[in-house]
Design an enzyme around this catalytic site. Structure first.
Site, PDB file in Angstrom:
ATOM      1  CG  ASP B 157      -7.541  -9.561  10.461  1.00 15.17           C
ATOM      2  OD1 ASP B 157      -7.863  -9.717  11.658  1.00 15.17           O
ATOM      3  OD2 ASP B 157      -8.193 -10.052   9.522  1.00 15.17           O
ATOM      4  CE  LYS B 220      -7.495 -11.606   6.317  1.00 16.07           C
ATOM      5  NZ  LYS B 220      -7.897 -10.296   6.845  1.00 16.07           N
ATOM      6  CE  LYS B 256     -10.671 -12.733   7.914  1.00 15.05           C
ATOM      7  NZ  LYS B 256     -10.605 -11.420   8.574  1.00 15.05           N
TER       8      LYS B 256
END
Lengths: 286, 320
Positions: B157, B220, B256
């Protein structure tokens, strides 16, 4: 009896619930009308749902530790303050009892005075019950051995027997004076006073969540209350034998203490019923 | 779509980053629409089980210890607390509760997570690239990524370079993502836009396209360290960008939302939105994840309530 009625212009509004020191509407959005003895619509009550009960339990749960941790003197002061606030609004309560149940002025005043007395009575007990109940126990060994009462925690009260305001307030006061928090489920006629009772609590320094009031159909909420695992004890003010049996059966799951309201009002008994004895062994210093 | 902003890709190729103004009021209204539905009974239960399988169970604190990470990994494998497991599983309505999709930790905690999750299908995600601010030189960010991958992370991430993005230097943002993607190797790359710092939906949309064109496997919303974190409207804008990207390239990019999704009710709203914008093929852990920590407890609580019909002690679900 909601609404301002000084000039005779009665503005009706829905009596709301009292959860976590606030007055929310029921999550379900449902309400039902309550009529006076003469058949006029007096007010609309919120019909609390399972989720309102859940929210009230969560509020009582988070308020419990803080309330029990306050000094007994402080709890006494707050209960006494509740009595004062109730006394200040006595006329409203008397008028409601006369209008809703057709009591005479004397009967209604006696009920409200009884409620004030009950609050003062348990305010007095808040810092004394522990001396009465606690003991120093004889043991054979170099130890001090004490037994002291502790609050059971979160109590739910189901009230469906004929309404008597002084009994009702006495129950609330006796449960909370030892540090328990309370979720009350009751229906008309008593629930027509929900706003006023909530306002008395709200203005007495009673911490949010210590007492939560839900109006609605007792039938609908019985099983959710009896099965909820966070509720440690149920105060059962009910004359309905079937309901009493059902609740006792469902309460087995987490061994809730089910206490039917069959004691005398002014006594230590209700405090004893909602406390647990804790025994401590302490080595004797040489 | 407007195609007048370009970045330079491999071999000096000019790549247009598509964008179009986002209707703010419309987006917010449409997102609010998802909060007004009532998903009950069997559908709710299905959604709850699906949510668990899509959770990236996260702990990103300075106070993380190997012990805490091991504990979280144990929970990731077997989410149902042992105290109610037998009571729960004997119920006729109960189904086996799935394990979560992944755990998400700092790079230094990856070895501990890898050890605890050996032999399971649970992915190990690691935040890298100088999370959460991203304000370090690129070499350090790349080293951060390589370290996390070498420790055993199979999902990275990353945070975008907001300093560059907000000053209009899209080329730097683009190049960084490409280089980090290379450093990831086989690991999946999730690109965190940190929408709370981008402030407008237009920028969120533009950053989404920029990240996808640079090779993001997932986009995300947030690090969870900035408020607002994930919100429904921001997620809606990003989902629409994913849809546009899929329609023009045929590539399915995952989504996400992370941060602030605390209860089942909110999570179900996100599922509805994904289903409606992108369709049911996105409702899999391969293409949709929740970045969350306390969400799992609430979902378990709700499943327990749905299955047994009663509320259980809060405390038993919240031992983290």
């Amino acid at each position: 009896m909601s609404g301002i009625n000084l000039s005779g212009a009665h503005i009706a509004k829905t009596t709301k619930l009292f959860i976590n020191g606030e007055f929310p509407r029921t999550e379900s959005g449902r309400s039902y009308p309550v009529k006076t003895k003469d058949g006029d619509i007096l007010t609309h009550l919120c019909q609390a749902s399972r989720k309102d009960l859940r929210n009230a339990v969560a509020a009582a749960q988070s308020a419990q530790a803080g309330w029990a941790k306050k000094t007994a003197y402080n709890r006494a002061q707050i209960l006494y303050r509740m009595a004062e606030m109730l006394e200040g609004r006595m006329q409203e309560f008397v008028a409601n009892r006369m209008l809703v149940q057709g009591l005479s002025n004397e009967q209604a005043s006696a009920e409200v005075n009884g409620a004030i007395d009950a609050l003062v009575y348990y305010a007095g007990f808040a810092d004394k019950y522990s001396q009465v109940m606690a003991s120093v126990n004889p043991v054979s060994g170099p130890f001090h051995n004490f037994t002291t009462p502790e609050p059971v925690g979160l109590v739910a009260m189901l009230y469906d027997q004929p309404f008597d305001f002084s009994t009702f307030m006495g129950m609330i006061a006796s449960v909370i004076c030892s540090g328990n928090t309370l979720v009350v489920v009751f229906d008309e006629p008593g629930a027509t006073l929900l706003s006023e009772i909530g306002e008395v609590f709200k203005t007495s320094d009673l911490p949010a969540g210590v007492v939560n009031l839900l109006s609605g159909h007792v039938d609908e909420l019985t099983s959710h209350m009896a099965l909820h695992m966070e509720i440690q004890s149920i105060l059962l003010a009910s004359t309905d034998e079937t309901r009493r049996g059902d609740i006792k059966e469902m309460a087995v799951e987490n061994m809730k203490r089910v206490v039917p309201w069959d004691f005398a009002q002014k006594d230590l008994a209700p405090i004893v019923a909602f406390t647990e004895a804790k025994t401590i062994w302490h080595p004797v210093g040489l | 779509m407007i195609h007048d902003r370009f970045v330079t890709g491999h071999g000096g190729r000019k790549i247009p980053i598509p964008y179009q103004p986002v209707d703010q009021v419309g987006a917010e209204e449409r997102a609010a629409f998802f909060t007004k539905r009532s998903i009950k009974k069997e559908s709710k239960l299905d959604a709850l089980y699906a949510i668990i399988s899509m959770i990236d169970l996260t702990t990103l604190e300075g106070a993380d210890t190997p012990g805490r990470v091991r504990q979280m990994c144990a929970k990731a494998k077997f989410p149902v607390p042992s105290g109610i497991d037998h009571d729960f599983s004997k119920h006729p309505k109960a189904r086996a509760v799935p394990s979560v999709a992944a755990v998400c930790v700092y790079p230094s905690m990856v070895p501990h997570a890898a050890k605890a999750l050996q032999g399971t299908a649970i992915h190990i995600a690691s935040v890298a690239t100088a999370f959460p601010a991203g304000q370090l030189p690129l070499e350090i960010k790349l080293a951060d990524v390589r370290a996390a991958v070498s420790y055993g992370a199979d999902e990275i991430d990353m945070v975008i370079n907001r300093g560059a993005f907000l000053s209009g230097d899209y080329q730097t943002v683009f190049d960084e993502i490409i280089q980090i993607k290379e450093a990831c190797g086989d690991a999946h790359l999730k690109v965190i836009l940190e929408t709370g710092e981008l402030l407008t939906y237009d920028r969120v949309q533009f950053a989404s396209h920029l990240a996808m064109l640079a090779g993001a496997d997932f986009i995300k919303t947030s690090t969870g360290k900035v408020t607002p974190a994930a919100t429904l409207p921001v997620t809606l804008v990003m989902l629409n960008a994913i849809k546009d990207y899929y329609q023009s390239t045929g590539v399915r990019v995952g989504m996400k939302p992370a941060g602030g999704i605390r209860d089942s009710k909110m999570a179900i709203q996100y599922l509805c939105m994904v289903n409606e914008v992108l369709g049911p093929e996105w409702l899999t852990p391969d293409l949709f994840r929740f970045g969350a920590s306390s969400l799992l407890n609430d979902v378990l609580k709700q499943i327990y309530k749905q299955v047994t019909g009663r509320y259980y002690y809060d405390k038993i679900f919240s031992i983290d």
